[in-house]
Structures are given as C-alpha cells and as structure tokens.
Design a protein around this motif. Structure first.
Motif, PDB file in Angstrom:
ATOM      1  N   PHE A   1       7.322   2.014  -0.162  1.00 48.07           N
ATOM      2  CA  PHE A   1       7.142   3.462   0.014  1.00 48.07           C
ATOM      3  C   PHE A   1       8.270   4.240  -0.653  1.00 48.07           C
ATOM      4  O   PHE A   1       8.041   5.252  -1.323  1.00 48.07           O
ATOM      5  N   TRP A   2       9.495   3.755  -0.508  1.00 45.66           N
ATOM      6  CA  TRP A   2      10.635   4.504  -1.048  1.00 45.66           C
ATOM      7  C   TRP A   2      10.602   4.502  -2.561  1.00 45.66           C
ATOM      8  O   TRP A   2      10.902   5.516  -3.205  1.00 45.66           O
TER       9      TRP A   2
ATOM     10  N   VAL B   1      18.241   1.525   0.431  1.00 46.30           N
ATOM     11  CA  VAL B   1      17.798   2.398  -0.656  1.00 46.30           C
ATOM     12  C   VAL B   1      18.938   3.263  -1.176  1.00 46.30           C
ATOM     13  O   VAL B   1      19.112   3.405  -2.382  1.00 46.30           O
ATOM     14  N   ASN B   2      19.720   3.822  -0.281  1.00 41.87           N
ATOM     15  CA  ASN B   2      20.761   4.746  -0.750  1.00 41.87           C
ATOM     16  C   ASN B   2      21.801   4.071  -1.643  1.00 41.87           C
ATOM     17  O   ASN B   2      22.046   4.528  -2.749  1.00 41.87           O
TER      18      ASN B   2
ATOM     19  N   LEU C   1      20.168   3.155  -4.900  1.00 38.59           N
ATOM     20  CA  LEU C   1      19.867   4.313  -5.729  1.00 38.59           C
ATOM     21  C   LEU C   1      21.117   4.816  -6.434  1.00 38.59           C
ATOM     22  O   LEU C   1      21.085   5.122  -7.633  1.00 38.59           O
TER      23      LEU C   1
ATOM     24  N   ALA D   1       0.825  -1.204   0.000  1.00 38.92           N
ATOM     25  CA  ALA D   1       0.000   0.000   0.000  1.00 38.92           C
ATOM     26  C   ALA D   1       0.863   1.259   0.000  1.00 38.92           C
ATOM     27  O   ALA D   1       0.358   2.357  -0.169  1.00 38.92           O
ATOM     28  N   GLY D   2       2.152   1.089   0.211  1.00 41.11           N
ATOM     29  CA  GLY D   2       3.040   2.252   0.173  1.00 41.11           C
ATOM     30  C   GLY D   2       3.082   2.983   1.487  1.00 41.11           C
ATOM     31  O   GLY D   2       3.235   4.200   1.540  1.00 41.11           O
ATOM     32  N   LEU D   3       2.935   2.248   2.579  1.00 43.43           N
ATOM     33  CA  LEU D   3       3.007   2.899   3.876  1.00 43.43           C
ATOM     34  C   LEU D   3       4.465   2.984   4.321  1.00 43.43           C
ATOM     35  O   LEU D   3       5.173   1.992   4.270  1.00 43.43           O
ATOM     36  N   PRO D   4       4.909   4.155   4.723  1.00 41.16           N
ATOM     37  CA  PRO D   4       6.291   4.243   5.171  1.00 41.16           C
ATOM     38  C   PRO D   4       6.451   3.552   6.513  1.00 41.16           C
ATOM     39  O   PRO D   4       5.479   3.441   7.238  1.00 41.16           O
ATOM     40  N   PRO D   5       7.626   3.114   6.892  1.00 37.98           N
ATOM     41  CA  PRO D   5       8.890   3.176   6.151  1.00 37.98           C
ATOM     42  C   PRO D   5       9.181   1.884   5.411  1.00 37.98           C
ATOM     43  O   PRO D   5      10.339   1.553   5.212  1.00 37.98           O
TER      44      PRO D   5
ATOM     45  N   VAL E   1       7.872   6.988  -3.490  1.00 35.04           N
ATOM     46  CA  VAL E   1       8.294   8.376  -3.335  1.00 35.04           C
ATOM     47  C   VAL E   1       9.179   8.794  -4.491  1.00 35.04           C
ATOM     48  O   VAL E   1       8.992   9.854  -5.086  1.00 35.04           O
ATOM     49  N   TYR E   2      10.124   7.919  -4.822  1.00 35.56           N
ATOM     50  CA  TYR E   2      11.068   8.305  -5.864  1.00 35.56           C
ATOM     51  C   TYR E   2      10.365   8.385  -7.207  1.00 35.56           C
ATOM     52  O   TYR E   2      10.670   9.257  -8.030  1.00 35.56           O
TER      53      TYR E   2
ATOM     54  N   ILE F   1       7.082   9.082  -7.752  1.00 41.04           N
ATOM     55  CA  ILE F   1       6.232  10.276  -7.815  1.00 41.04           C
ATOM     56  C   ILE F   1       7.113  11.514  -7.939  1.00 41.04           C
ATOM     57  O   ILE F   1       6.806  12.448  -8.680  1.00 41.04           O
ATOM     58  N   SER F   2       8.246  11.474  -7.244  1.00 39.57           N
ATOM     59  CA  SER F   2       9.162  12.607  -7.351  1.00 39.57           C
ATOM     60  C   SER F   2       9.655  12.769  -8.782  1.00 39.57           C
ATOM     61  O   SER F   2       9.794  13.897  -9.271  1.00 39.57           O
TER      62      SER F   2
ATOM     63  N   LEU G   1      14.896   0.666   3.946  1.00 35.89           N
ATOM     64  CA  LEU G   1      15.443   2.003   4.154  1.00 35.89           C
ATOM     65  C   LEU G   1      16.975   2.031   4.090  1.00 35.89           C
ATOM     66  O   LEU G   1      17.566   2.934   3.495  1.00 35.89           O
TER      67      LEU G   1
END
Lengths: 517, 502
Positions: free
Chosen positions: B406-407, B486-487, B490, B398-402, B410-411, B413-414, B483
């Motif tokens: 979700f990440w 992700v870095n 990415l 559902a895209g609930l953080p964290p 976010v990326y 949509i960003s 989380l």
C-alpha cells in the motif's frame, strides 16, 4: 491514561482479538462480551471526560509515521465523532452478547473485535492516510463475516461489497493525494493532517474535482443512489450480526466522512453540488421506499428502509447549516440504534423459523406479544414518530434543508410519509390477522438473551426521543465550528450566502444584549 | 608504433568491482569444493552461498558509505558507474537473493538442488545482474544481462519437469530475440553518436539537437522491445506465465523481482534522458505501454485457474505499474520505483514461498495443476495460520492498507499526481481495484469454500522446513510492519536517487 485514551480505544479490541486466538472456543463468547463491555465502559469514560463546551478536537495524540511524506498518526475526538464511537462500542457489545449459535464462534468474535478497531479508528483519525487505512481495513472483517457466515449467495454478496467500496475508495485516495500535493505546493511541506488541510483555501475549480473524487468514495459507502446496489445483497446474505454492524456503524462512515472531509475542505463545491446531491438524496428516499414496499422478505424491507433513511441524513448534511448538520449527525446515531435494532429483531424471528419471507408469518402478535411490542416501538421510531429518537434527527435535518429549498424539503417530507406506509404494511402482514401457518402457533417469545440486547435499545430510543440534549449539545457545539469554518473559507457569493455565519449571530446577540441594558 | 599505455592502478579504482567479483569468486569456490569432494549435501552449498552473499552485502554497505561521502564513483576506465541507483538496486538484488537461497532446503527432494552447479550458476547470475546495474556502458550492460540470463535459463531447466524444459527453451528463445533487439538498438545509438556510454549518447544527441530523430526513434523502438521482453511488458509478455508455471515456485518468485529491478535500472538510465528530451512520441508509446500492461495483465489474471499463473499475470501488472515511474521521470517517481520494488519483493517472495511450501511431489486426483485454486479451497479449516498468512500477502498485493505494498502504491500514485499525470493516477488507482478481484478470489477459496480435493495430510505445509518457515516469517513481518520501515527507506532512497541526478 486519559492522554492516550483514544489510542487505547482503537487498539484495545485489536489486542484483545489477537489474545483471543488463545482462548478456548467454549469460553469465547464470554471473553468477547467481557472485552466489549470494557471497550464500551472506556467509551463512556471518554464521554464523561469530554468537555462539552469545547468545539475543537480533544484528547489529541500525534505520532510521526512517515514524516518524509507527511503521514502522521493523529487522532482526536469532537462532538461529531464522540457519539458514533460510543454507538460502535455499544453495538459491538450487544452484537456479541446476542450472538446465537454460530459455527466457528471463535473466528466470528475475533473478526468482530478487529472490525471494532477499524470502526473506532475511522472516527478518531485526523490524518487522511490513517483514516484511509482504517476505512479500507474495515472491509476485510466485513468481507469475512458476510462470506463465511452468510446465506446461499454469500460469496457473490461479499465480493460485490468489497469491490464496490474498494474501487470507490481508490478514487478517493487519488483525491487525497491531490489534496496533499496542493498543500505541498502551498507550503512546501507534505502533510496529510486534516487540521492542516482545513487551513488550505483552494480555487473553486480544484474544489469541484476533488469534491467529486471524495464523493465517489463516500457515496458508495453510504450508499447513495445510484451506487446503492451492493447494499441489499450484503444485507440479504449477511448474518444478523453482520447486518446490524453494517447498518448501525459501517454506513455511517460515509456520511461522517462527508461532514469531516467534503464540507470543510470544499465549501464552495459543497454549495455548488448542494442541489444535485439533494435531488439524488430525494430520489434515494422515494425510490428505495417504493422498492421496500415491493419486497417479500422482511430483511430486505428493513434494508431498503435503512437506505431510504440514509437519504435523509445526506439531505440534512447538505443543508450546510447548523440545524441540518447537527440533525444529520443525530440521525446517524438514531438510525444506527433503530435499524440496528430492527435487524436484530429480524434475526430473532429468523432464528426461530429460518425464513424471512413475510408471507410465512401472520398473526405473530398473538403468539409473541413481547416481540411484537418491541418490533412495534422500533418500527414507529423508524417511521419517525414524535418522541422517538428518529423524529428528532429527521425533523432537524428537514428543518435545516427547509432554509435552503422549500419545495425539495416538502418532497422529502412526503416521501417520509410514504415510508410509513411500507413499514406499517409490513408490520400488518407479519403481526396482525389470524395465525395462518401451523409452525407459527408455538413460537417461543423473545428469551432473556435477546431481551438483554433489545431492551437497552428501546430505552435509548425513547430516552433520546424525549430528551436529546445530552447528545445534541456537544454535537451542536462542534457543528457550529465546522459551519463557521466553511463560511470563513467559502469564496463565491453564493456560498457565503448559503452557509450561514455563526460568529456574527453571537455578535448580534451581544449588541442586542447591550441595547437591552 | 603503439606508444605504451601508462595507467596507474589508482585511477582504475578497482574497488568498484569488488561487489560483483565476490559472487564470482564464491561461485568458483563452490565448483572447486565439488571438484575435491563431490556429493555434498545441499545444505552446505546453501549456507556457503548465504555467507558469500552476506559478504557481498557488506561490500555494498561499504560502497554505499563511499557514495554517501563522495558521490558517484567511476572506475575501470570509467566503465563502472557506482551511483545511487546502482547501489540501491544491488541492495535489492542481493537481499532478495539472500531470501531466496534458503528456499532450496525443502522437505521433499528436488533434484536441481543436488547439483553444486545450481548454486554456482546462481551466484554467477547475481554477479551478472550487479554488472548490469552498475554501469552505463551499453556493452557491459549487455554482458551482464547475458551472463545473468544464460545462468537463469539453466536454473529453470534444472527443475526437471516437462514444463520446465518448455519454459527454459521459451525463455531462452525470447531472451535471444531480446538480446538481438538490444544489440541492434545499441548499434544504432553508436552509429549516431560514436559512443556506447549512455551519458555520452545523451550529450551528443542533445548537442546536435536530435537532428537524426528518425534514427533515434529506430534505436528507441529496438530498445523498448528489448526491455519490453525483459520487463514482460505487454505485448512482449507472452513468455511470462508459461515460464513461471514451468519453473519452481521459488524461482518464479525470484524471477518476478530480481531480473526486473536490474532491467528497470537500465531502462531508467536509458529512457530518462530520452523522455526529458521532449521526444513526444516516446512518451506516448510508453504511456500506452504502461496502461495496456497494467490493465490487460489484470484482466488476464482474472480468468486464471492456477494460482501461480495468476501471480505471474499479477507480477506483469505490477511491472507495468512501476514502469509508470520511468514515464513520469521525476525524483519522486524514481524513488517510488525503488520503494515499491523493495516492498513488493517481500510480499511477492512471501506469496511464492507459500506456494513453494505447499508443493506436492505428485498431483492428487482431481487437481489439474501444481497450484490450482481448488487445492487451496477450505484451507482455513485445515491450517488457519497458513491461510491467514497467504491472505495477508494477497491483501498486501492488492494494496490494502496498512500492509507493505500500500505504501509503495500511495507513493507511486502520488508521484503521478505530482508529475502532472492525473489521468494516469486514476488509471493506476482503478487498476488496483480490478486487481483486488483476483487476489480476493484466492481468499474466497481459502476462507469461504469447502475443501474440494481430499489431501492426505496438511497440504499447505507438505514441503515446509524450518528455513522455509523462517523466510515466510521474515516476509510476513516485512509485510505487516512495513509501515515502520517506510520512512527510513524513503529518506535513504530519495537521498541516493537525488544525488545520482535522477
């Protein structure tokens, strides 16, 4: 340890919740109480270590999470967030302490501790994404509390609560991503840090759109008219503890976020939308007060009165001056104490009779004198009687808005008087007159456990009503900084006029002091 | 007289073939083993496949190192194209396969795993997908696609239930149609440009300034339809729920990840230049397709009474969401596609595995399908851990953080915001809210309802074994602690995508 006290405050309850899975269910209540006392003590320690004269963020911590995308774990505390966190710790403590016989008490306490983590996290977060994470995460425990321990229509209520807030927050998330993109365009770096965003001055048209995007997220949470329809259901179906936490803390996330995000980020837009929002707030105050008067269920009366008072908080926030904003923050705390206490009191009577219909009661003052007294004090505080905690907040909020518009403030003031009517009427129906129902004749008065929860609330209500300075002082210092920032950032003439300049005032007093010399 | 062709082995750069050939050799090895001594236990084949995939993964690491140093490598008459996209997508394909194959070690006996052919076909399929992503030659893409698809149809049919045959035949028919569309589209491109290499096509079309725009559009329509089938875009999605329902939960989870990433990479290669060429019509069509796929799939998912069908529609919706990346077409959006899909793999494979371990041999009385919502009612009472893990996957979807997805969200949509697609960003966000409802529905059933069907024993783990639990553990950890990953992910993805010129 003080360097990391904020992270400890955030993650201690979560850790305790995880360990709580091991604790035997008979000892779970004591475990929960002990944990929440430690958490409360830590929050008091934070208050003790807090420097009242500093207006900016204190005890800041920063850990890189996704530096490639500008997401960092940044937390900090200032006068605005400090007391709401203490309130959250306090209410979790008395909430757990006053838990009556609940099925699956172990799950309940674990859920409450997780909820506490998210609540504290929201108020400390200084990075938009971290804020968003806690903000969204807080929905899950609340969903579970309403859905698993609620009344007959609990599933409908909990899902409605979740979806409403979820949808609003997603619009807010798009707004946040835009904000980060504008920051990226301006500086060439991604950042979601709030303090970075504060330095960004946006053109007014952008501000308007972004303000609207954030508004959806916050307004649904508050909840502002016309987005308030989820709240009566949630309150109506939630167990006592759920209503208490919801009214005392969770709703404050919305109003807090207005002060933390909307006002300093979009000062021009805030001025632009000041009157529309003020009108919405006044509709909210009057309309929900009238709806409250029509309720048969005492819990719904308290729920609608809670919405009504949230309107005053919004009004104070959008006064955009120091009195108004300080008053609204103080009122957040006051509202938390008072409506939390009222929901606890409704819970007390519900435990005894398993009904919340006012027609089932009557003449309770004779049967339960202590209960009637405490209820009376809290009701008076809710109405805004001078020398109670609510009065200070309401008065300052209205005073703040009076400087922007006399007529609207007058309307709001009248509405508060209307508010007194339904509360007094409800009190009359429940407590005065003859005891008509046979079942009510032998109701036991409040017991020790309930008194432990209620008496501190009464003390706070009266103490802060008479002497609000220890709380109001730090709030005021931080709010001055916010208003100053808004004034600096404002671009339109209108905004410069509406948002007062703080520093100049000080300069004037200095020169006048010289002249006096 | 034909003159003799002299080509040095050096210039062929045969090493580019290594990652694709490893599973082929492995598959043949499995068949040979069976030839010598048949009737081996499935655990042997599973471990053998795992080892082969491990070697494949190591070979990929090798080519990733080469790419990081020298950039894009071409090989075998410039048919193979090992660029960043190829490497990342192969990583996803092989890693997801590594997570999938131990799911064969179930408690209950399912007869498809008794055949060594299952594992051989599985490895052939992986090789097909790898070929598909590691080339920009339309013919080799076709060969890879068909190798993989034909193997996959068989794998579905081997599940041996009434609905499995239906599913396999349905998938086969639809796949054949898609193949037809694909070959017709390629043919038009070839007729227009005299080339079957995507970059050649792009440069020829750009050189004559899209003179034959009518024919280009015809080709694009056929290609869109073909990829619409493979990616289950509305209105070409109709096969998806039935096929997922008919195949085993594990395979359905696999199908929602691996074939799609391969198709996404090809779509990215093909549509990227078309979108940037300013063929405005294509942008509009893709836009509509993305929005309709996201929204309609979400609405259909709302009314499902079977969890697996719900997840099928949800995966359609996620595919639509990710397709937006190709529409946006920036480096950020293309990186977001891969990030999203990696995070999605963990969560989605996890949730399908949760269905897989609760798979009963026979339906108890009152249960309408293998994984009806009723089956999960009140699960928290009987096995709180399973219910919590399932709820975790649902919240992540559902895209609930964290949690993981979700990440990605976010990326993604960003990237829409950055690319100037404001309305699309809002639609994507609101679709996540709609999706919230049906994921919540399962949570409501598990946590807030009383049990509806009386099971003998703990239904959530009837099929569980240690390997299956391990996979769920991996997926759970991946979902919760995404989380942290992700870095680095990415940075890695962005570097690879950027250096491939996308």
């Amino acid at each position: 340890m003080l360097d990391h006290i904020l992270s400890i405050l955030i993650f201690f309850p979560a850790l305790a919740a995880v360990l709580g899975f091991v604790v035997h269910k008979d000892s779970m209540r004591s475990y929960g109480v002990a944990v929440s006392i430690i958490e409360f003590a830590l929050s008091l320690w934070l208050w003790y270590a807090f420097d009242n004269s500093v207006s900016g963020m204190q005890f800041m911590e920063q850990v890189a999470l996704i530096p490639a995308f500008g997401i960092n774990y940044i937390v900090g505390v200032d006068g605005i967030s400090l007391f709401i966190v203490i309130l959250a710790a306090f209410f979790t403590m008395i909430g757990i302490a006053s838990l009556t016989d609940t099925k699956d008490i172990k799950n309940m306490i674990i859920t409450l501790l997780f909820l506490q983590m998210t609540m504290v996290g929201v108020f400390f977060a200084l990075d938009a994404i971290v804020f968003y994470v806690f903000w969204e995460l807080s929905l899950v425990p609340m969903l579970y509390i309403i859905g698993a321990w609620g009344g007959p229509r609990r599933i409908y209520a909990s899902v409605k609560f979740f979806l409403y807030t979820f949808a609003g927050s997603l619009v807010m998330l798009v707004g946040m991503l835009f904000m980060a993109y504008f920051y990226y365009q301006a500086t060439g770096q991604w950042s979601f840090a709030l303090l970075d965003w504060y330095r960004l001055i946006l053109p007014e048209t952008f501000q308007l759109w972004l303000f609207v995007a954030f508004f959806f997220g916050f307004a649904i949470k508050v909840p502002m008219f016309p987005f308030h329809t989820w709240l009566p259901y949630a309150h109506g179906q939630a167990p006592t503890i759920g209503s208490v936490i919801l009214a005392a803390i969770l709703l404050k996330m919305g109003t807090y976020a207005f002060i933390r995000f909307s006002l300093p980020l979009f000062p021009d837009a805030a001025v632009f939308f000041m009157f529309p929002i003020a009108i919405l707030a006044i509709i909210m105050i009057i309309y929900t007060a009238m709806v409250a008067y029509a309720q048969k269920d005492i819990k719904q009366v308290v729920a609608y009165s809670s919405v009504s008072h949230m309107g005053v908080i919004i009004l104070g926030t959008f006064a955009l001056n120091v009195e108004g904003i300080s008053g609204s923050i103080f009122l957040m705390i006051a509202h938390g104490v008072v409506s939390g206490a009222l929901f606890l009191l409704v819970g007390v009577i519900y435990d005894r009779r398993h009904t919340k219909l006012m027609s089932e009661f009557g003449g309770l003052a004779k049967v339960m004198p202590k209960f009637a007294t405490i209820f009376g004090i809290m009701m008076m505080a809710s109405v805004g009687l001078p020398l109670t905690i609510n009065f200070v907040g309401e008065f300052l909020s209205l005073l703040g808005f009076y400087q922007q518009s006399h007529i609207l403030t007058l309307l709001a003031g009248i509405a508060i008087i209307v508010g007194a009517i339904y509360m007094l009427a409800a009190y009359k129906k429940m407590f005065f007159g003859e005891v008509t129902k046979e079942e009510n004749k032998n109701l036991p008065d409040v017991n020790k456990r309930e008194l432990i929860a209620l008496v501190p609330l009464v003390i706070i209500t009266i103490w802060l009503g008479i002497y609000p300075k220890p709380v109001l002082g730090p709030i005021n210092t931080s709010v001055e900084a916010v208003v100053e920032l808004m004034h600096e950032k404002a671009q339109s003439e209108e905004a410069k006029k509406r948002i007062p300049k703080i520093v100049e005032d000080i300069v004037i007093t200095k020169t006048s002091m010289k002249e006096a010399h | 007289m034909l003159s003799p062709i002299n080509i040095s082995m050096e210039s062929l750069n045969l090493m580019t073939l290594a990652p694709m050939l490893i599973p082929v050799v492995g598959a043949l090895l499995i068949l040979i083993v069976d030839l010598f001594k048949s009737g081996q236990d499935k655990s042997m084949y599973v471990m053998l496949s795992l080892l082969i995939l491990g070697i494949d993964f190591a070979a990929l690491l090798e080519s990733a190192g080469v790419f990081a140093k020298d950039g894009t490598v071409m090989g075998v008459f410039d048919v193979m194209l090992i660029d960043g996209l190829a490497i990342i997508s192969q990583f996803i394909i092989v890693a997801a396969s590594i997570l999938f194959i131990p799911l064969a070690l179930t408690q209950k006996r399912f007869h498809e795993f008794a055949y060594p052919e299952f594992f051989a076909l599985f490895l052939f399929m992986i090789s097909g997908f790898q070929f598909m992503v590691a080339t920009d030659n339309l013919i080799l893409i076709f060969v890879g696609l068909e190798t993989a698809s034909l193997a996959l149809y068989t794998l579905i049919a081997m599940h041996n239930r009434d609905k499995s045959f239906e599913a396999a035949v349905k998938y086969f028919t639809m796949g054949a149609l898609a193949a037809g569309f694909y070959s017709f589209g390629s043919m038009v491109f070839y007729a227009l440009t005299g080339s079957i290499e995507i970059n050649q096509i792009a440069s020829v079309l750009a050189a004559n300034n899209y003179a034959d725009i009518g024919f280009v559009l015809v080709a694009v329509v056929f290609m869109l339809a073909s990829f619409g089938f493979k990616l289950s875009m509305v209105p070409f999605h109709t096969w998806t729920p039935d096929v997922y329902e008919g195949s085993s939960a594990a395979l359905a989870g696999y199908m929602s990840i691996v074939p799609k990433i391969a198709a996404f990479v090809v779509a990215m290669r093909l549509f990227e230049f078309l979108i940037h060429s300013g063929v405005i019509w294509l942008e509009v069509v893709l836009y509509v397709m993305v929005v309709v796929t996201m929204t309609m799939a979400n609405i259909w998912a709302l009314v499902q009474s079977d969890v697996k069908r719900m997840l099928a529609y949800s995966s359609i919706s996620h595919a639509g969401f990710v397709m937006a990346a190709i529409l946006i077409g920036t480096t950020q959006s293309n990186s977001a596609l891969f990030l999203y899909w990696i995070l999605f793999s963990f969560t989605n494979l996890g949730s399908f595995t949760m269905l897989w371990i609760s798979r009963q041999k026979n339906l108890p009385h009152g249960q309408s399908s293998d994984h009806s919502f009723d089956k999960f009612a009140g699960l928290v009472k009987t096995s709180p851990l399973a219910a919590s893990i399932m709820a975790l996957f649902m919240l992540s979807l559902a895209g609930l953080p964290p949690f993981a997805l979700f990440w990605g969200k976010v990326y993604m949509i960003s990237s829409a915001v950055t690319g100037g697609y404001t309305v699309l960003a809002l639609i994507m966000a609101l679709n996540s809210a709609i999706a919230g409802y049906y994921y919540l529905k399962l949570i409501v059933y598990m946590f807030m309802k009383e049990p509806i069907i009386i099971h003998d024993g703990d239904v959530s783990v009837t099929n569980a074994t240690l390997p299956l639990k391990t996979i769920i553990g991996v997926a759970t950890i991946g979902t919760i602690f995404a989380l942290v990953a992700v870095n680095p992910l990415l940075e890695f993805i962005t570097a690879f995508v950027y250096n491939s010129g996308y």
